[in-house]
Each structure stands twice: as structure tokens, then as C-alpha cells.
Write a protein that holds these residues in place. Structure first.
Motif, PDB file in Angstrom:
ATOM      1  N   PHE A   1       0.876  -1.159   0.053  1.00  0.00           N
ATOM      2  CA  PHE A   1       0.157   0.093   0.005  1.00  0.00           C
ATOM      3  C   PHE A   1       0.810   1.144   0.044  1.00  0.00           C
ATOM      4  O   PHE A   1       0.504   2.337  -0.737  1.00  0.00           O
TER       5      PHE A   1
ATOM      6  N   SER B   1      -5.738   3.198  -3.785  1.00  0.00           N
ATOM      7  CA  SER B   1      -6.923   2.320  -3.773  1.00  0.00           C
ATOM      8  C   SER B   1      -6.709   0.981  -4.507  1.00  0.00           C
ATOM      9  O   SER B   1      -7.447   0.038  -4.428  1.00  0.00           O
TER      10      SER B   1
ATOM     11  N   ASN C   1     -10.572   5.438   5.293  1.00  0.00           N
ATOM     12  CA  ASN C   1     -11.109   4.356   4.440  1.00  0.00           C
ATOM     13  C   ASN C   1     -10.989   3.037   5.033  1.00  0.00           C
ATOM     14  O   ASN C   1     -11.030   2.036   4.505  1.00  0.00           O
ATOM     15  N   SER C   2     -11.226   3.144   6.380  1.00  0.00           N
ATOM     16  CA  SER C   2     -11.180   1.893   7.186  1.00  0.00           C
ATOM     17  C   SER C   2     -12.506   0.902   6.932  1.00  0.00           C
ATOM     18  O   SER C   2     -12.359  -0.161   6.984  1.00  0.00           O
TER      19      SER C   2
ATOM     20  N   LYS D   1     -13.361  -5.175   2.101  1.00  0.00           N
ATOM     21  CA  LYS D   1     -12.508  -5.855   1.315  1.00  0.00           C
ATOM     22  C   LYS D   1     -11.907  -7.054   2.130  1.00  0.00           C
ATOM     23  O   LYS D   1     -11.833  -8.116   1.389  1.00  0.00           O
TER      24      LYS D   1
ATOM     25  N   VAL E   1      -7.573  -4.207   9.353  1.00  0.00           N
ATOM     26  CA  VAL E   1      -7.397  -2.768   9.217  1.00  0.00           C
ATOM     27  C   VAL E   1      -6.730  -1.939  10.395  1.00  0.00           C
ATOM     28  O   VAL E   1      -6.120  -0.967  10.379  1.00  0.00           O
TER      29      VAL E   1
ATOM     30  N   ARG F   1     -13.988   0.809   3.983  1.00  0.00           N
ATOM     31  CA  ARG F   1     -13.702  -0.043   2.805  1.00  0.00           C
ATOM     32  C   ARG F   1     -12.702  -1.054   2.996  1.00  0.00           C
ATOM     33  O   ARG F   1     -13.044  -2.099   2.506  1.00  0.00           O
ATOM     34  N   ILE F   2     -11.681  -1.022   3.845  1.00  0.00           N
ATOM     35  CA  ILE F   2     -10.713  -2.063   4.033  1.00  0.00           C
ATOM     36  C   ILE F   2     -11.406  -3.205   4.676  1.00  0.00           C
ATOM     37  O   ILE F   2     -11.365  -4.424   4.289  1.00  0.00           O
TER      38      ILE F   2
ATOM     39  N   LEU G   1      -6.709  -1.910  -2.450  1.00  0.00           N
ATOM     40  CA  LEU G   1      -8.172  -2.542  -2.223  1.00  0.00           C
ATOM     41  C   LEU G   1      -8.546  -3.428  -3.229  1.00  0.00           C
ATOM     42  O   LEU G   1      -9.357  -4.295  -2.872  1.00  0.00           O
TER      43      LEU G   1
ATOM     44  N   LEU H   1      -5.395   5.109   5.734  1.00  0.00           N
ATOM     45  CA  LEU H   1      -6.255   3.889   6.240  1.00  0.00           C
ATOM     46  C   LEU H   1      -7.155   4.423   7.125  1.00  0.00           C
ATOM     47  O   LEU H   1      -8.290   3.598   7.220  1.00  0.00           O
TER      48      LEU H   1
ATOM     49  N   LEU I   1      -6.490  -6.853  -2.475  1.00  0.00           N
ATOM     50  CA  LEU I   1      -6.622  -7.291  -0.834  1.00  0.00           C
ATOM     51  C   LEU I   1      -7.221  -8.744  -1.075  1.00  0.00           C
ATOM     52  O   LEU I   1      -6.976  -9.671  -0.751  1.00  0.00           O
TER      53      LEU I   1
END
Length: 315
Positions: free
Chosen positions: A222, A232, A296-297, A303, A260, A299-300, A235, A293, A238
Motif C-alpha cells: 500500500f 486504492s 478508508n477503514s 474488502k 485494518v 472500505r478495508i 483495495l 487507512l 486485497l
């Protein structure tokens, strides 16, 4: 590496043919050959204390079939020799290039391959009983790092950061612990013809939550994507990495939930380290990594728990 006493090194290791220089890997290691075989020759200043190459651990991994760069022992049973002001050691050679040689070309297929290899590596490490490896504790390191932050260090409220890690405090001690590589980044993974051909540098091997290896790998990738302006992209890759891992090893819901937080904890610890060393640019970049991070937690998390289309594997 200039002025290497190849003749004396060859005699010490009992090579029938004198070793020859092939190419440099870095300032401390080179690829050398003896006859048709390749090796990695390492040297350090004699004044520098010996690092731990985890010889017993490497020998056990070789026995399980995991491709590692293991020390080559001389006829007298020793794995290094002092000649002049340097200490030399020889390791087996793994064909291929480091996975970080062109990270921008990372593909879903390579992500799956890395996941598969990591799952197999962890299975092999789980079976090894090494009493010399003590348990480390990432949570304690995170807590210690947070303790040194002032309100302006992250350009955000420290209370918000501490609240973010609340769930991590609850699940950390539920995560499976075993021997892990401990420095699992693309620079230590060797790729040959699209497949992982080996893993090197077990000096940081430890007992920790096993998912930390995966988190270190993803964090390194990342960071490179962020430098390239495509954060991104990791993501997208991942789920493929975790799919590959899950095909060879277990990945519990708690481990997926922790992902995350592990990524973020690595950034916090790096911020503290770089700040303490007065490495301003490195600390600033680590802050940018953490802020992305943090932002965008969700979204992580999504994923990390995704079911890939056309796959029956729940990651």
C-alpha cells in the motif's frame, strides 16, 4: 563488495572450485558461484555484532519443503568466518527477483500466489517448536507509541485515534499466535516466472499473531501504491491475497476484523519511530499512510471480508 578474499573463503567452505563474483545484491551481499552452483555471500564488519540468522528455524523449514535461503555450513560445522576486518557467511541461492522489483505490475494472479505461499509458510511455521523465540506484543508497542503523541502529531484528535483502536484492544488477544516471519514485505519474497520461489531474511522471526505477516505485506504494498498516487489499487488486490491464503490456511472472522487495525498500528509505530529518529520526511509519509487507512477503514473492512465473484471461498 570490493577486495573479497575469494580463495580463503572457498578453502574455508571446502568448495572444489574457487568462488567467483557474479553480481552485487546490495552493499552487504553478492551472488557468487562455485562451478555451476550459485550462492549468496554476505559480509559484515567484525565490529558489528552478529545478527540472528535463525539457523535452526531455517533448517526446520528446509525439512518441510519451504524454499528459504539457508546458511551453508563449512566442513567444521561453522556458518561464518572472520577474515581481516570482516565476517563472511554463505547462503543458498534462490532463483528469481525480489517481489518489490516492479510492484506497479502487481496483478490479481500474483496476489493469489502470494496468499497461497503465505498460507503454506504459516502452516510450516506452526509445526515448529522453537523455544528461543519469545512472544512479542504489537498491542503494547502500539500503546507505547500512542503515549508519546501530542494532539498535533497526527493533525487530528488523539482521542479519535484511541477510539478507533477500541475494537482492536478487544480482539487482539483472541487472534491465533504462532511463529511468523516478522519482516514480511516484498523485498524479502522472491518471485520467478510468476510464482513465489522463496523467502529470505528470518532475522525478525518471532511469536506473534499470525495475521501480522499478511498485514506487513499489505502495508508495504500500500505504501508503494500511495507513492505512485494509486492508493486504492491495494483495495482491489486485497481480496485476492486473502483468497489465496484461505485456500491453504484458516483465516478467522477475528483475524479479518483485525486487519485494518493491524495496518493502522504499523503506521502509528512507524510514525513514532521516525519521529524519534528525527526522520522528518519518513514520519510525514507514515502520517499520510495512517490518515488514508483511517479515512478508508470501512472500505478495508469490506474488502477483508469479501466473497469473490465466482468463488466459494469466504475470506
Amino acid at each position: 563488495m570490493s577486495r573479497i578474499p575469494f580463495s580463503r573463503i572457498s578453502r574455508f567452505w571446502g568448495f572444489k572450485e574457487k568462488i567467483r563474483f557474479e553480481r552485487a545484491l546490495n552493499g552487504r551481499a553478492s551472488v557468487v558461484s562455485s562451478g555451476s552452483r550459485l550462492y549468496v555471500l554476505k559480509r559484515r564488519a567484525a565490529s558489528v555484532p552478529a545478527g540472528s540468522c535463525r539457523c535452526d528455524l531455517l533448517a526446520n523449514l528446509v525439512g518441510t519443503g519451504v524454499p528459504v535461503s539457508a546458511p551453508v555450513y563449512a566442513p567444521n560445522g561453522k556458518s561464518e568466518v572472520r577474515i581481516g576486518k570482516y565476517v563472511y557467511s554463505v547462503f543458498s541461492y534462490i532463483e528469481g527477483e525480489k517481489a518489490d522489483s516492479n510492484i506497479s505490475h502487481a496483478t490479481p494472479e500474483l496476489a493469489v500466489e502470494l496468499g497461497i505461499f503465505t498460507g503454506r509458510l504459516h502452516k510450516a511455521l506452526e509445526e515448529i517448536d522453537d523455544d528461543q523465540l519469545e512472544r512479542t506484543n504489537l498491542l503494547k508497542s502500539l500503546t507505547a507509541a500512542l503515549r508519546y503523541f501530542s494532539a498535533g502529531d497526527l493533525e487530528m484528535k488523539l482521542e479519535s485515534v484511541e477510539e478507533f483502536f477500541t475494537d482492536f484492544y478487544k480482539i487482539y488477544y483472541r487472534l491465533p499466535v504462532q511463529i511468523i516471519h516478522g519482516d514480511y514485505h516484498p523485498g524479502n519474497i522472491i518471485i520467478h516466472e510468476g510464482k513465489v520461489s522463496g523467502i529470505v531474511d528470518f532475522d525478525c522471526a518471532t511469536r506473534e499473531v499470525k495475521v501480522l505477516d499478511l498485514a506487513y505485506l499489505v502495508h508495504s504494498v500500500f505504501a508503494e501504491f500511495l507513492k505512485m498516487g494509486s492508493p486504492s489499487l491495494f483495495l482491489y488486490l486485497l481480496p485476492y491475497l486473502l483468497e489465496g491464503y484461505s485456500s491453504e490456511n484458516t483465516l478467522s472472522s477475528s483475524e479479518r476484523e483485525s486487519f485494518v487495525y493491524l495496518l493502522s498500528a504499523i503506521s502509528i509505530i512507524q510514525i513514532h519511530y521516525f519521529t524519534a529518529k528525527e526522520l522528518t520526511e519518513e514520519a510525514r509519509f507514515a502520517k499520510n499512510v495512517f490518515k488514508w487507512l483511517y479515512k478508508n477503514s470501512s472500505r478495508i473492512k469490506e474488502k477483508a471480508g469479501l466473497v469473490l465473484a465466482g468463488s466459494e471461498k469466504v475470506i
